[in-house]
Design an enzyme around this catalytic site. Sequence first.
Site, short mmCIF file in Angstrom:
data_model
loop_
_atom_site.label_atom_id
_atom_site.label_comp_id
_atom_site.label_asym_id
_atom_site.label_seq_id
_atom_site.Cartn_x
_atom_site.Cartn_y
_atom_site.Cartn_z
N ASN A 181 -88.59 -38.23 -99.10
CA ASN A 181 -88.32 -39.49 -98.39
C ASN A 181 -88.73 -40.67 -99.26
O ASN A 181 -89.64 -40.55 -100.08
CB ASN A 181 -89.13 -39.52 -97.08
CG ASN A 181 -88.88 -40.78 -96.27
OD1 ASN A 181 -87.75 -41.24 -96.13
ND2 ASN A 181 -89.94 -41.36 -95.73
N HIS A 236 -90.01 -44.74 -99.00
CA HIS A 236 -90.61 -45.64 -98.01
C HIS A 236 -91.06 -46.93 -98.69
O HIS A 236 -91.62 -46.89 -99.79
CB HIS A 236 -91.80 -44.95 -97.34
CG HIS A 236 -92.41 -45.77 -96.25
ND1 HIS A 236 -91.80 -45.97 -95.02
CD2 HIS A 236 -93.56 -46.48 -96.22
CE1 HIS A 236 -92.56 -46.76 -94.29
NE2 HIS A 236 -93.63 -47.09 -94.98
C1 GAR Z 1 -85.35 -48.46 -97.41
O1 GAR Z 1 -86.04 -49.63 -97.74
C2 GAR Z 1 -86.31 -47.31 -97.19
O2 GAR Z 1 -87.43 -47.38 -98.01
C3 GAR Z 1 -86.66 -47.50 -95.74
O3 GAR Z 1 -85.45 -47.84 -95.13
C4 GAR Z 1 -84.68 -48.61 -96.04
C5 GAR Z 1 -83.26 -48.09 -96.04
O4 GAR Z 1 -82.46 -48.89 -96.84
N1 GAR Z 1 -87.23 -46.32 -95.18
C6 GAR Z 1 -88.22 -46.33 -94.28
O5 GAR Z 1 -88.67 -47.35 -93.82
C7 GAR Z 1 -88.71 -44.96 -93.88
N2 GAR Z 1 -89.82 -45.08 -93.01
P1 GAR Z 1 -80.97 -48.48 -97.18
O6 GAR Z 1 -80.34 -48.02 -95.85
O7 GAR Z 1 -80.34 -49.71 -97.71
O8 GAR Z 1 -81.01 -47.35 -98.16
#
Ligand code: GAR
Length: 188
Positions: A107, A109
């Site tokens: 994952n 984050h």
């Molecule tokens: C990303 O910033 C990722 O790190 C975060 O969601 C976003 C998705 O961006 N994930 C979390 O917060 C997990 N807890 P994207 O849809 O543009 O790839």
Amino acid sequence: MKKLAVFASGNGSNYEAIAAACAGGVLDAEVAVLVCDHTDAYAIQRAAKFGTPVFAFCPKDYASKAEYEAEIVSLLDSKGIDLVCLAGYMRIIGDVLLKAYSGKIINIHPSLLPAFRGAHAVEQAVEYGVKVYGITIHWVDQTLDGGKIIAQEAFHYDGNDPEEVHRIGQVIEHKLYIETINKILCER
Ligand code: GAR
């Protein structure tokens, strides 16, 4: 060629970065499926550009998490998936998927874990007055944004605009996710 499954819930910019790296030969891998828990996620439109097969589902259509995860496991098995990359997939992975793909789920984050877990990590960090932000990639366990850390990259920011932190962070995310996937695949 190694096969990846990318899971996303919304925007899908990390999915696109991974798919583009595969298409451009930067990653010696293929995104064999995009799994989405929202049937209207923008990530699905991005997948069309790359011809990535999509499995989009609505969790409410299933009696339980175990039930939809069992369907996802059959799908991943049928495609011979080597690595599952969660990329903005805003759901805790349950026992069924974790057992079937143990040691094969990672994952990304937008914080320096274990600080600021959950869906609003950047906003919480800005609120807290954080000066050193960062991105973490980790193995996935049964907890929210939990599991052993694989890679982290930090950056300094001394302002109070979460949008700007997101912008800076996403540039790092796209690069770090590809480097990390590459490393994991090379070690297998
Ligand atoms: C990303 O910033 C990722 O790190 C975060 O969601 C976003 C998705 O961006 N994930 C979390 O917060 C997990 N807890 P994207 O849809 O543009 O790839």
